[in-house]
Design a protein around this motif. Structure first.
Motif, mmCIF file in Angstrom:
data_model
loop_
_atom_site.group_PDB
_atom_site.id
_atom_site.type_symbol
_atom_site.label_atom_id
_atom_site.label_comp_id
_atom_site.label_asym_id
_atom_site.label_seq_id
_atom_site.Cartn_x
_atom_site.Cartn_y
_atom_site.Cartn_z
ATOM 1 N N ARG A 119 -3.689 -1.099 4.853
ATOM 2 C CA ARG A 119 -3.503 -1.495 3.454
ATOM 3 C C ARG A 119 -4.732 -2.215 2.907
ATOM 4 O O ARG A 119 -4.927 -2.261 1.699
ATOM 5 N N ARG A 120 -5.516 -2.790 3.821
ATOM 6 C CA ARG A 120 -6.712 -3.536 3.375
ATOM 7 C C ARG A 120 -7.867 -2.568 3.153
ATOM 8 O O ARG A 120 -8.282 -2.324 2.046
ATOM 9 N N ILE A 121 -8.374 -1.995 4.219
ATOM 10 C CA ILE A 121 -9.456 -1.001 4.109
ATOM 11 C C ILE A 121 -9.573 -0.251 5.420
ATOM 12 O O ILE A 121 -9.374 -0.819 6.489
ATOM 13 N N ASN A 122 -9.891 1.027 5.311
ATOM 14 C CA ASN A 122 -10.214 1.794 6.510
ATOM 15 C C ASN A 122 -11.437 2.628 6.204
ATOM 16 O O ASN A 122 -11.386 3.510 5.343
ATOM 17 N N ALA A 142 2.239 -3.675 13.034
ATOM 18 C CA ALA A 142 1.891 -4.539 11.899
ATOM 19 C C ALA A 142 0.377 -4.563 11.700
ATOM 20 O O ALA A 142 -0.114 -4.507 10.565
ATOM 21 N N ALA A 143 -0.358 -4.637 12.810
ATOM 22 C CA ALA A 143 -1.826 -4.678 12.688
ATOM 23 C C ALA A 143 -2.332 -3.395 12.025
ATOM 24 O O ALA A 143 -3.218 -3.431 11.160
ATOM 25 N N ILE A 144 -1.749 -2.273 12.433
ATOM 26 C CA ILE A 144 -2.178 -0.988 11.865
ATOM 27 C C ILE A 144 -1.882 -0.956 10.370
ATOM 28 O O ILE A 144 -2.747 -0.634 9.553
ATOM 29 N N SER A 145 -0.659 -1.302 10.012
ATOM 30 C CA SER A 145 -0.314 -1.147 8.593
ATOM 31 C C SER A 145 -1.047 -2.181 7.748
ATOM 32 O O SER A 145 -1.507 -1.873 6.654
ATOM 33 N N SER A 177 -17.710 -4.305 9.114
ATOM 34 C CA SER A 177 -16.425 -4.996 8.979
ATOM 35 C C SER A 177 -16.061 -5.543 10.346
ATOM 36 O O SER A 177 -16.503 -5.036 11.385
ATOM 37 N N GLU A 178 -15.256 -6.573 10.326
ATOM 38 C CA GLU A 178 -15.051 -7.397 11.510
ATOM 39 C C GLU A 178 -14.373 -6.680 12.694
ATOM 40 O O GLU A 178 -14.828 -6.824 13.830
ATOM 41 N N PRO A 179 -13.284 -5.915 12.472
ATOM 42 C CA PRO A 179 -12.484 -5.504 13.635
ATOM 43 C C PRO A 179 -13.264 -4.775 14.747
ATOM 44 O O PRO A 179 -13.101 -5.112 15.925
ATOM 45 N N GLY A 238 -14.004 3.709 15.976
ATOM 46 C CA GLY A 238 -14.140 2.288 15.645
ATOM 47 C C GLY A 238 -13.739 1.955 14.225
ATOM 48 O O GLY A 238 -14.068 0.868 13.729
ATOM 49 N N ASN A 239 -13.044 2.859 13.555
ATOM 50 C CA ASN A 239 -12.641 2.536 12.181
ATOM 51 C C ASN A 239 -11.761 1.272 12.198
ATOM 52 O O ASN A 239 -11.119 0.962 13.201
ATOM 53 N N PRO A 240 -11.749 0.548 11.096
ATOM 54 C CA PRO A 240 -11.060 -0.760 11.117
ATOM 55 C C PRO A 240 -9.587 -0.692 11.525
ATOM 56 O O PRO A 240 -9.097 -1.613 12.178
ATOM 57 N N VAL A 241 -8.904 0.377 11.166
ATOM 58 C CA VAL A 241 -7.479 0.445 11.526
ATOM 59 C C VAL A 241 -7.336 0.642 13.040
ATOM 60 O O VAL A 241 -6.546 -0.046 13.698
#
Ligand SMILES: Cc1ncc(COP(=O)(O)O)c(C=O)c1O
Length: 760
Positions: free
Chosen positions: A411-414, A404-407, A421-423, A634-637
């Motif tokens: 869907r938000r941004i990668n 779920a976190a990945i998808s 970005s936060e992640p 370190g990409n957001p996904v």
């Protein structure tokens, strides 16, 4: 469906608007409708309202529901452009007035801009996607709407496709009749059983080119008819959408257009896998209903035959287009499940394109996987395997939190770490917080190899040296720099000049070579003119045979390394993320502070993400000399996946479970060893377990039996690997979702596989 349409003339419609809604009008145009009458009403040449005269058979509460739904959608998503009903003058909250002469209910609606009944083949790609999004937005806006009258049967709803069987006799064309029958058969076989599982809500049910106005660019500018709404599945909405928008397109273009519509839809509302898998059938079903219902209406004399049949030829073409590629082919073309090629053929294709240098498939009879959950893998034949081999899906295959976190993040941004970005920042902070205080810097990469490679680069830059030490059957990765410290992969048995290996202790055979071997390796390195820059150590010695190292021994090695000026790289690619059950990082069991901690495999539970954790002073040595950047690192996904893994490790108290299950497992294996002299040793920490297979009566490694037992376990539905230079150690390293419940499954299978090999 049998009731006659009301029979109001355009002039009567204009007069009725004034009479019932108090707006003077002088002209009207019949807009055409299947069961009702709809007029565009003019005053002095300008449209002032749409007047809908309902079928006398219509339930007034249904009309109220439609009005309430339109207002609800407008409230939730005003941008959708829904035509709103007028209130009856002097009667707030009343949206229908009675035309007593016709015994009908009459409603007036705002006139929206746009063209009606646009031809679907004129819609460009952007418009197709936009229609998909509009449909999903409309569905989303209706999610919170409910009404008792929504629970009704709409003949056009694809869920009632089976009823078309009763209408077959009305279809005069033999080929069309046969096609409709085949679609009904298929629907009953494949879709009907799944229907009760599908998501339902109140849906519009008929967003088509006939029920919407379009702007000049082909996108929807107005939604004008809620007459088909009901409580139904999302597929009830999608089937007419696809049928209408793809109408007139054939061959692969039909699927391309459908995919664009679905892209738009899923941008707003992602479909569930089962919904996607059924798209082809429901699309065909809608086309079958179009043919069957229109022919029935013609046969009943309810409608002008030419008008009623206007979509039958394209509907038949749609069915033909779907059948031409087969249901499996259509499903795949619409983004659904693929039918796996036969195993042997796929293996040949793999070999042909992967080339001879790639690692061969495991097992003589390759494992052809279909899905997995927790610690169980299912193959394409539906056989389940207990996974005692894969450490990458550390919190369990397909863990819902991670997927779920990945998808969600995808869907938000990668993007990459050049944008804020936060992640990634949060992940780095969490990793730093999990390490001893000096380790304050995190560099993200994409694989364990890259992490070890980067650590090596940094170590060289920081020390100005080029020598390196590793254990004598280590594996640290794929790149040129780390393949150099991976004797397991030196198939010619020789490493480069700047690399030295040492032999870890073998408590089972009573050899405690470790410290002297380490010191001697350092000396050999220096003797060849290479001062040591770094020492790599996998704390569990996974490739060397899963060895439970004595912490005091490792501390002694660490002291020697430091004294020699070398930096310490704790390779946690295998051992990290809770594998030992004692702590998140296996190096902590030794009481040492490494200079680099490298992470990979389990970090994203299978999603590629890796990192180097180090000290800022070590990184500083490279500042101004090079930049450290990895596009995907370190990409957001990936960061979201890694954060989810850390969360699950906390939430499921994974460390406690690993400690407990590991002990239970080793105890059970040791009990098995009492009956099987081929088991020489059982060792490891947490859920990293090595079972050494030997020739009975001594400690001589027995590779052949180990391999045969591994294969025998596979035959019994349990997956393990082999490791160590002699290849005789069963490597048991399951996802950390492994529990006490699975222990007997593994142990019983091992018992049987050993008995088969050794006759005991
Ligand atoms: C201890 C260790 N380090 C590093 C690596 C390399 O990781 P990757 O294959 O993700 O590059 C491996 C892979 O097996 C490993 O076992």
């Amino acid at each position: 469906m049998r009731a006659d349409r009301p029979r109001l003339s355009p002039g009567g419609a204009a007069a009725l608007l004034g009479e019932l809604f108090g707006v003077a009008a002088d002209d009207a145009r019949d807009l055409g409708s299947e069961r009702d009458q709809a007029f565009l009403v003019f005053s002095c040449g300008s449209p002032v309202a749409v007047l809908k005269v309902s079928n006398p058979a219509e339930d007034p509460e249904v009309l109220d529901m439609e009005s309430a739904a339109a207002r609800h959608v407008h409230h939730v998503d005003p941008g959708l452009g829904v035509a709103l009903p007028w209130t009856v003058p002097g009667r707030p909250d009343t949206y229908r007035a009675e035309w007593s002469e016709g015994a009908c209910w009459v409603r007036a609606y705002d006139v929206l801009a746009g063209t009606g009944r646009v031809s679907a083949t004129t819609l460009d790609d952007r418009a197709l996607r936009a229609w998909g999004s509009t449909s999903a937005r409309l569905g989303r806006a209706l999610r919170g709407f409910t009404h008792p009258k929504a629970h009704r049967t709409m003949p056009w709803d694809v869920q009632h496709t089976a009823r078309a069987r009763d209408l077959l006799g009305h279809i005069p064309d033999d080929a069309e009749r046969a096609a409709v029958e085949r679609v009904v058969d298929r629907f009953e076989e494949v879709v009907a059983p799944a229907w009760p599982r599908l998501r339902t809500q109140v849906v519009h049910g008929d967003l088509t080119v006939d029920n919407a106005l379009t702007a000049a660019d082909g996108t929807v500018s107005g939604i004008v008819d809620f007459g088909d709404m009901s409580h139904a599945t999302l597929l009830t909405d999608l089937a007419p959408l696809l049928e209408s928008l793809v109408c007139g397109r054939t061959g692969e273009e039909m699927f391309r257009a459908a995919r664009l519509v679905l892209d738009g839809y899923e941008q707003v509302t992602p479909l569930e896998p089962e919904e996607v898998d059924l798209l082809a059938e429901v699309w065909a079903a809608r086309s079958a209903l179009t043919i069957a219902i229109s022919e029935w209406r013609v046969a009943q004399g309810l409608e002008d035959p030419v008008f009623a049949r206007r979509y039958n030829a394209p509907a038949a073409a749609t069915i033909a287009g779907l059948e031409a590629v087969g249901w499996d082919g259509a499903r795949r073309r619409l983004g659904g499940r693929r039918v796996e090629a036969p195993t042997a053929g796929l293996a040949r294709r793999r070999d042909a394109v992967f080339g001879p240098a790639t690692e061969p498939l495991s097992y003589d009879e390759p494992l052809h996987v279909a899905s997995a959950e927790g610690v169980w893998i299912t193959d394409v034949a539906g056989r389940r395997y207990l996974d005692c081999y894969n450490n990458v899906p550390c919190v369990g295959h397909a863990h819902p939190r991670v997927t779920a976190a990945i998808s969600r993040q995808a869907r938000r941004i990668n993007t990459h770490t050049r944008y804020l970005s936060e992640p990634a920042v949060e992940l780095a902070e969490r990793l730093v917080a999990s390490c001893p205080p000096g380790l304050d810097t995190v560099l993200f990469v994409n694989s364990g190899s890259e992490a070890n490679d980067l650590a090596w680069r940094l170590a060289r830059a920081a020390t100005g040296r080029d020598g390196v030490l590793c254990t004598d059957f280590a594996y640290h990765g794929l790149t040129e720099a780390v393949a150099a410290v991976s004797p397991e992969a030196w198939l010619d048995g020789r490493g480069p000049d700047h690399v030295e290996t040492w032999t870890p202790p073998d408590p089972y055979r009573g050899t405690a070579l470790g410290e002297e071997s380490f010191a001697a390796a350092l000396e050999r390195l220096r003797a060849r003119g290479h001062e040591p820059a770094a020492v790599y150590l996998d704390p569990l010695l996974t490739s060397d045979g899963v060895v439970d190292l004595d912490p005091a021994h490792v501390r002694a090695l660490h002291r020697r390394a430091k004294a020699a000026g070398a930096l310490w790289i704790a390779d946690e690619v295998q051992a990290g993320h809770g594998r030992t059950g004692e702590a998140l990082w296996a190096f902590s069991r030794f009481g040492i502070e490494p200079d680099f901690v490298t992470l990979g495999k389990p970090m994203g539970n299978g999603h590629p993400v890796a990192a180097v954790i180090t000290r800022s002073d070590l990184v500083r040595a490279t500042v101004g000399r090079t930049v450290i950047f990895s596009t995907f690192g370190g990409n957001p996904v990936s960061a979201a996946a890694a954060l989810a893994v850390l969360d699950v490790i906390d939430d499921e108290r994974v460390l406690d479970r690993v400690r407990h299950t590991g002990e239970t497992l080793r105890a059970a294996l040791r009990a098995l060893a009492d009956r099987h002299p081929a088991i020489g040793d059982v060792r490891g920490a947490g859920l990293a377990v090595g079972v050494e297979i030997v020739h009975p009566g001594g400690t001589r490694p027995d590779r052949a039996t180990a391999v045969a037992v591994r294969d025998g376990l596979r035959g019994r539905g349990v997956l393990v690997g082999t490791t160590a230079r002699a290849g005789n150690v069963l490597k048991i390293r399951p996802p950390l979702a492994f529990t006490d419940r699975e222990v007997p499954v593994l142990v019983d299978a091992l018992d049987a596989a050993l008995a088969e090999q050794t006759g005991r």
